[in-house]
Write a protein that holds these residues in place. Structure first.
Motif, PDB file in Angstrom:
ATOM      1  N   ASP A 147      -1.828  19.645   4.132  1.00 29.36           N
ATOM      2  CA  ASP A 147      -2.906  18.659   4.061  1.00 29.36           C
ATOM      3  C   ASP A 147      -4.058  18.981   5.022  1.00 29.36           C
ATOM      4  O   ASP A 147      -5.117  18.366   4.943  1.00 29.36           O
ATOM      5  N   GLN A 152      -5.803  24.582   2.621  1.00 27.75           N
ATOM      6  CA  GLN A 152      -6.043  24.099   1.255  1.00 27.75           C
ATOM      7  C   GLN A 152      -5.697  25.143   0.194  1.00 27.75           C
ATOM      8  O   GLN A 152      -5.173  24.805  -0.863  1.00 27.75           O
ATOM      9  N   GLY A 153      -5.971  26.405   0.475  1.00 26.01           N
ATOM     10  CA  GLY A 153      -5.596  27.458  -0.474  1.00 26.01           C
ATOM     11  C   GLY A 153      -4.091  27.550  -0.650  1.00 26.01           C
ATOM     12  O   GLY A 153      -3.588  27.729  -1.757  1.00 26.01           O
ATOM     13  N   TYR A 154      -3.367  27.422   0.458  1.00 26.09           N
ATOM     14  CA  TYR A 154      -1.911  27.434   0.383  1.00 26.09           C
ATOM     15  C   TYR A 154      -1.410  26.223  -0.403  1.00 26.09           C
ATOM     16  O   TYR A 154      -0.460  26.311  -1.157  1.00 26.09           O
ATOM     17  N   LYS A 155      -2.065  25.082  -0.184  1.00 26.41           N
ATOM     18  CA  LYS A 155      -1.661  23.863  -0.893  1.00 26.41           C
ATOM     19  C   LYS A 155      -1.801  24.067  -2.395  1.00 26.41           C
ATOM     20  O   LYS A 155      -0.903  23.731  -3.166  1.00 26.41           O
ATOM     21  N   LYS A 156      -2.901  24.640  -2.801  1.00 32.42           N
ATOM     22  CA  LYS A 156      -3.154  24.832  -4.231  1.00 32.42           C
ATOM     23  C   LYS A 156      -2.118  25.759  -4.862  1.00 32.42           C
ATOM     24  O   LYS A 156      -1.641  25.496  -5.962  1.00 32.42           O
ATOM     25  N   TYR A 157      -1.778  26.834  -4.164  1.00 32.12           N
ATOM     26  CA  TYR A 157      -0.938  27.861  -4.785  1.00 32.12           C
ATOM     27  C   TYR A 157       0.526  27.836  -4.364  1.00 32.12           C
ATOM     28  O   TYR A 157       1.365  28.465  -5.012  1.00 32.12           O
ATOM     29  N   LYS A 159       2.276  24.797  -2.821  1.00 30.11           N
ATOM     30  CA  LYS A 159       2.906  23.487  -2.616  1.00 30.11           C
ATOM     31  C   LYS A 159       4.109  23.290  -3.534  1.00 30.11           C
ATOM     32  O   LYS A 159       5.170  22.838  -3.084  1.00 30.11           O
ATOM     33  N   ASP A 160       3.964  23.626  -4.798  1.00 29.32           N
ATOM     34  CA  ASP A 160       5.087  23.442  -5.732  1.00 29.32           C
ATOM     35  C   ASP A 160       6.306  24.237  -5.292  1.00 29.32           C
ATOM     36  O   ASP A 160       7.439  23.745  -5.370  1.00 29.32           O
TER      37      ASP A 160
END
Length: 186
Positions: A147, A152-157, A159-160
């Motif tokens: 968060d 943010q780039g790590y979150k996008k790619y 997080k799942d």
């Protein structure tokens, strides 16, 4: 290696270790050579190569000449090597170093952030020794990190994938280090 072309991968791995002995990629090459030799049933050569990876990383970490930019990769790569030979407490120590030293590890180095990746390795290593509560806490911390604006780039790619690892831990499973985090270690 991942395609099962072991002889070709051995050629490339040896080329890296011989042509670029001071490269940050040599420890990773030794580690993958160890995996190949293990797959081929040559445990002695596998151990020789994993020991070379660990020794190289240890030399980088302990050298007074090592720049701060090389330290996180050496800890990460050595942690991966220890994980590969099931020396999980040593792996935990190396991955914990990365998590506990964001001033050194939380920076982009060759498009990698060893601080973030240290969390993944740490959670996986904890799970291998039955410390699932610790693994769960580490993964929850990494999900909170996502968060923060810098991740943010790590979150996008990723997080799942992090949530999937947490689900495995919640089911009481031990988890291996996902392949994408093994490949990027340098």
């Amino acid at each position: 290696y991942h395609l099962g072309k072991y002889d070709e991968a051995i050629e490339y791995g040896n080329e890296i270790t011989e042509t670029f002995p001071d490269s940050g990629y040599v420890a990773g090459a030794y580690r993958f050579l160890a995996k190949i030799y293990k797959e081929k049933g040559n445990d002695a050569q596998a151990r020789e190569h994993i020991d070379a990876a660990i020794e190289m990383c240890t030399d980088i970490i302990s050298s007074e000449e090592t720049g701060v930019v090389d330290i996180p990769g050496a800890y990460y790569e050595r942690g991966l090597a220890y994980f590969d030979i099931e020396e999980y407490e040593d792996a935990i120590s190396d991955f914990r170093y990365l998590v506990e030293h964001p001033g050194i590890a939380n920076r982009e180095i060759a498009h990698e952030n060893y601080y973030f990746e240290g969390y993944i390795g740490l959670a996986c290593a904890y799970s291998q020794v039955g410390k699932n509560d610790e693994a769960k806490q580490v993964l929850q911390n990494v999900l909170r990190l996502l968060d923060e604006p810098e991740f943010q780039g790590y979150k996008k790619y990723r997080k799942d994938g992090m949530e999937a690892l947490l689900n495995e831990i919640n089911m009481g499973k031990s988890i291996p280090i996902p392949m994408m985090y093994q490949i990027i270690g340098k």
